[in-house]
Design an enzyme around this catalytic site. Structure first.
Site, PDB file in Angstrom:
ATOM      1  N   ASP A 193       0.874  -1.158   0.000  1.00  0.00           N
ATOM      2  CA  ASP A 193       0.000   0.000   0.000  1.00  0.00           C
ATOM      3  C   ASP A 193       0.925   1.226   0.000  1.00  0.00           C
ATOM      4  O   ASP A 193       2.113   1.140   0.308  1.00  0.00           O
ATOM      5  CB  ASP A 193      -0.929  -0.014   1.228  1.00  0.00           C
ATOM      6  CG  ASP A 193      -2.108   0.935   1.025  1.00  0.00           C
ATOM      7  OD1 ASP A 193      -2.086   1.735   0.056  1.00  0.00           O
ATOM      8  OD2 ASP A 193      -3.060   0.895   1.826  1.00  0.00           O
TER       9      ASP A 193
HETATM   10  C1  BGC Z   1      -4.970   3.355   0.326  1.00  0.00           C
HETATM   11  C2  BGC Z   1      -5.103   2.344  -0.781  1.00  0.00           C
HETATM   12  C3  BGC Z   1      -4.969   3.029  -2.105  1.00  0.00           C
HETATM   13  C4  BGC Z   1      -3.643   3.766  -2.155  1.00  0.00           C
HETATM   14  C5  BGC Z   1      -3.386   4.481  -3.467  1.00  0.00           C
HETATM   15  C6  BGC Z   1      -3.735   4.238   0.194  1.00  0.00           C
HETATM   16  O1  BGC Z   1      -3.762   5.312   1.060  1.00  0.00           O
HETATM   17  O2  BGC Z   1      -4.947   2.691   1.574  1.00  0.00           O
HETATM   18  O3  BGC Z   1      -6.338   1.687  -0.684  1.00  0.00           O
HETATM   19  O4  BGC Z   1      -5.081   2.111  -3.138  1.00  0.00           O
HETATM   20  O5  BGC Z   1      -3.643   4.744  -1.118  1.00  0.00           O
HETATM   21  O6  BGC Z   1      -4.155   5.606  -3.606  1.00  0.00           O
END
Ligand code: BGC
Length: 788
Positions: free
Chosen positions: A272
């Site tokens: 993530d």
């Molecule tokens: C989130 C993810 C997301 C990623 C990219 C993170 O803060 O937890 O779910 O895909 O950002 O935007």
């Protein structure tokens, strides 16, 4: 991050080979030969977030290639390997709607939230939604959609529950598999996330989820296992949090032993955004790609290989997996996106899919549907949200959509007359309140820039409900035919919901009771409409209105979808994928959930020592496997609405339930007949009650399969088949690390909800055992099974 400038790649020859077939392939060994250690380290991390590093980082928002996408991979231009584009998910594609110096727009369809899609219990429909969404992904030039999100609804207050599907792993896994199949049928990828145990937003970057091996296997990993085995997502996204003391992105047990060795996963794993701490440990664990890349991760990988802490072979293995991913993408295959997805067609898809996930919670005296001739009825709309519908949640799960049809507009388009005095009053009130809220936010932004930037991704406070004069209400009740009171909730990434968000506010409660009193006095009905992303308290007020419809957050066509249901054009056929407790405290997990804590605004503070605060720095999953109905039904606790519950405008009879077992497959068939007066679809749920076991506690029942009828006309019947494999009856015995099916008499419960079992079918099952690795062990002091 400026790692690219620090270590420019000097590579000469293009190594891309073309096959006889249309598919271009990459000679991966040749790529590896041409890359220096620094090139390799660059390649496994993304391209950073220009202008957004350190504490200023927020969810993905790259400006390169496809503006507003979450990130890209690192391009190897001289080798003919382009950057591929990764974008959120899950309620539609999240890219910027407007681009600098470009007059055209790039809006995406806001489909219903994950919870609504799961509430349809309709895999075919979810696959269709996935197909439509995937077409937007492809036509806007994106390669991988960062979705679906399948974390378990452990507690009602998790801020991102709206993106997730269910408290039950089978529902979550099967719906996710359908979604993945739909998206990937377009030749673009998905990223099933957040692997795993990301069940709270409070301190999500550091929280240590302390969970028994049994609950890990049976509850929290199960949806991922089903999705991976049934639908082969191109990528998996590891989560931010730790599991039993180790960051998931640094856990070889999770990312290699379980995911690859046991489940046979062959795709790519990415972190993530900014997740984890130690780049070398992440690479070693099998976290192939570190998004969107941090300078310290780069250094850790390079130093790791130089010092011998990290084997270069591990880095190479990850590079090959990333190349495997790139090779499949439209970007690599040279697809020219049209930037013209079928937005009109997808509006129809979202409208229809939303209808199927709405859950009718109450319908006294057939209050709904409203009378058949719309123009005969004047509807009075109470509650700010009816005029200002919430399409979905906030944060990375937001979608930059072109419009949202409000309840007001949806009803008008369906031909209903709406009380215009009330409409005007609300319009004025909402404008004033919103201006005040904006002013307060601007003042706060001036004081704290970081907070201000985050505020853009967080839910804006909703206007407090307007108070109504008794005389005015009485007048409206005389003039209008029916009242609809809409209650709204919005939540999202970074912050868990508060207790005040679960309960009704004083103003909301007053509004519901005053409207009910005034309308009932003159013999008129009141409908409460819930435009929410998650569970709210209902027990204390649900006796007041005549009908309650949970419309969830139904995407950009919300108002039209709700009007389709209210008018009776379509019978609601959604059922709850989570239990609605009487009180918040009734859910066992509420004893170990961060209640009303401040959000984590530091975002990238991975590894900072916390002060050991319970539910913030660590969370004991004391309820073990007793999540949702597994707890409420096993311990006979009262609920407001049970798991799997939902009414229809018609009624169904279940007959001829039979078991047909052969080898390791148990098929249950049941005939479902529409015995009411309207068309409708019914969801049938198959639970299993295991015989008592000397070794392990068994929940009263566990869902193992489900099926939904087609739309049945009055008098029409359909025979559904629900399939369970014997292996699915196993519980995880952590002492021996074995998935064990005890021999004995199992009861197969065919139900309309977890508390409405229509037929029980006994079956003798033989013992079987499957040994797996004993990994992700919790710390010794944490033994919840013994404590319960
Ligand atoms: C989130 C993810 C997301 C990623 C990219 C993170 O803060 O937890 O779910 O895909 O950002 O935007």
């Amino acid at each position: 991050m400026k790692t690219k400038d620090l270590f420019p790649i000097a590579l000469a020859t293009a190594l891309v080979m073309s096959c006889a077939s249309q598919d271009k392939t990459i000679d991966k060994q040749d790529v590896l030969r041409k890359l220096s250690l620094e090139d390799k380290a660059h390649f496994v991390i993304g391209t950073g977030m220009p202008g957004m590093s350190g504490d200023h980082a927020v969810i993905g928002a790259t400006k390169s290639l496809v503006p507003g996408a979450a990130g890209t991979t690192y391009p190897l231009d001289s080798l003919g390997i382009p950057a591929i584009v990764l974008a959120d998910g899950p309620a539609g594609l999240r890219v910027d709607a407007h681009r600098k110096g470009d007059k055209r727009t790039y809006f995406c369809t806001h489909f219903p939230i994950g919870t609504l899609l799961a509430s349809t219990w309709n895999r075919q429909l979810v696959e269709e939604v996935g197909k439509a969404m995937g077409e937007e992904v492809k036509e806007y030039g994106v390669d991988v959609l960062l979705a679906p999100a399948v974390n378990i609804h452990r507690n009602p207050l998790n801020g991102r529950n709206f993106e997730y599907y269910s408290e039950d792993p089978v529902v979550a896994g099967k719906i996710a598999a359908a979604y993945i199949r739909g998206i990937q049928s377009n030749g673009v990828g998905t990223s099933v996330k957040h692997f795993a145990f990301n069940n709270q937003e409070t301190n999500r970057m550091n929280n240590d989820a302390r969970i028994s091996q049994r609950a890990i296997r049976e509850i929290y990993l199960k949806p991922f296992e089903i999705a991976v085995k049934e639908a082969h997502p191109w990528t998996v996204m590891s989560s931010y949090n730790k599991i039993n003391g180790i960051y998931t992105s640094e856990s070889k047990d999770l990312l290699t032993t379980i995911l690859r060795d046991e489940w046979g996963y062959e795709g790519t794993v990415m972190t993530d955004w900014f997740g984890g701490k130690d780049g070398a440990a992440q690479v070693w664990a099998g976290n192939d790609m570190l998004q969107p890349g941090k300078a310290e991760q780069f250094m850790s990988i390079v130093d790791g290989v130089k010092s011998g802490r990290l084997k270069e072979a591990d880095l190479d293995r990850n590079i090959i997996r990333i190349l495997n991913l790139i090779e499949k993408t439209p970007s690599y295959q040279g697809y020219q996106p049209s930037n013209k997805p079928d937005l009109q067609g997808h509006a129809a898809v979202t409208r229809q899919s939303a209808v199927e996930g709405m859950v009718l919670l109450k319908n006294e005296d057939s209050t709904l549907p409203l009378a058949s001739k719309a123009t005969d009825i004047e509807v009075a709309l109470y509650g700010c949200t009816g005029y200002d519908f919430i399409a979905g949640g906030t944060g990375s799960g937001n979608v930059n959509h072109a419009y949202v049809v409000s309840l007001l507009d949806g009803l008008k388009k369906a031909g209903y007359r709406v009380n215009e005095d009330l409409h005007k009053q609300y319009a004025k009130y909402i404008t004033q309140r919103k201006a005040e809220i904006e002013k307060q936010q601007n003042a706060a932004a001036k004081k704290d820039k970081k907070k201000a930037m985050l505020a853009k991704f967080m839910p804006t406070p909703r206007p407090v409900e307007m108070s109504m004069e008794a005389r005015q209400l009485e007048r409206q009740a005389r003039l209008s035919d029916v009242a609809i009171v809409t209650l709204g909730r919005i939540s999202g990434e970074f912050v868990d919901r508060k207790m005040a968000d679960f309960n009704l506010s004083t103003e909301e409660r007053r509004l519901v009771s005053q409207v009910c009193e005034a309308y009932h006095k003159v013999g008129k009905k009141v409908v409460v409409l819930l435009n929410v992303g998650g569970v709210i308290e209902t027990a204390s007020w649900k006796d007041l209105p005549d009908a309650i419809l949970c419309a969830w957050q139904a995407g950009q066509e919300s108002g039209n979808s709700v009007a389709d249901v209210l008018s009776g054009k379509v019978s609601p056929s959604g059922k709850l994928t989570m239990t609605w407790p009487v009180n918040f405290a009734d859910a066992y997990s509420s004893r170990n959930f961060p209640i009303d804590k401040a959000p984590d605004l530091s975002l990238t503070n991975q590894g900072k020592a916390g002060n050991g605060e319970k539910d913030v720095d660590y969370t004991d999953y004391e309820e073990d496997i007793y999540v949702g109905y597994r707890y409420f039904d096993s311990f006979d606790k009262a609920v407001s609405y049970p798991f799997g519950y939902g009414l229809s405008y018609t009624k169904f009879d279940y007959t001829d339930a039979k078991i047909n077992a052969k080898d390791d497959v148990i098929n249950v068939t049941v005939s479902v007949k529409n015995v009411g007066k309207a068309d409708g679809k019914e969801i049938v749920e198959l639970y299993v009650a295991a015989p008592d076991s000397k070794r392990l506690n068994k929940p009263a029942k566990e869902l193992k399969a489900f099926a939904k009828t087609k739309s049945l006309k009055p008098g029409e019947a359909e025979t559904l088949t629900l399939t369970v494999k014997t292996a699915d009856l196993a519980s995880f015995d952590a002492d021996t690390s074995v998935w064990r099916v005890d021999a004995g008499k199992y009861q197969l419960l065919v139900g309309a909800s977890s508390r409405d079992i229509k037929t029980t079918l006994p079956i003798d099952v033989k013992a079987r055992e499957t040994k797996v690795h004993s990994v992700l062990r919790p710390m010794e002091r944490f033994n919840i099974l013994k404590r319960m």
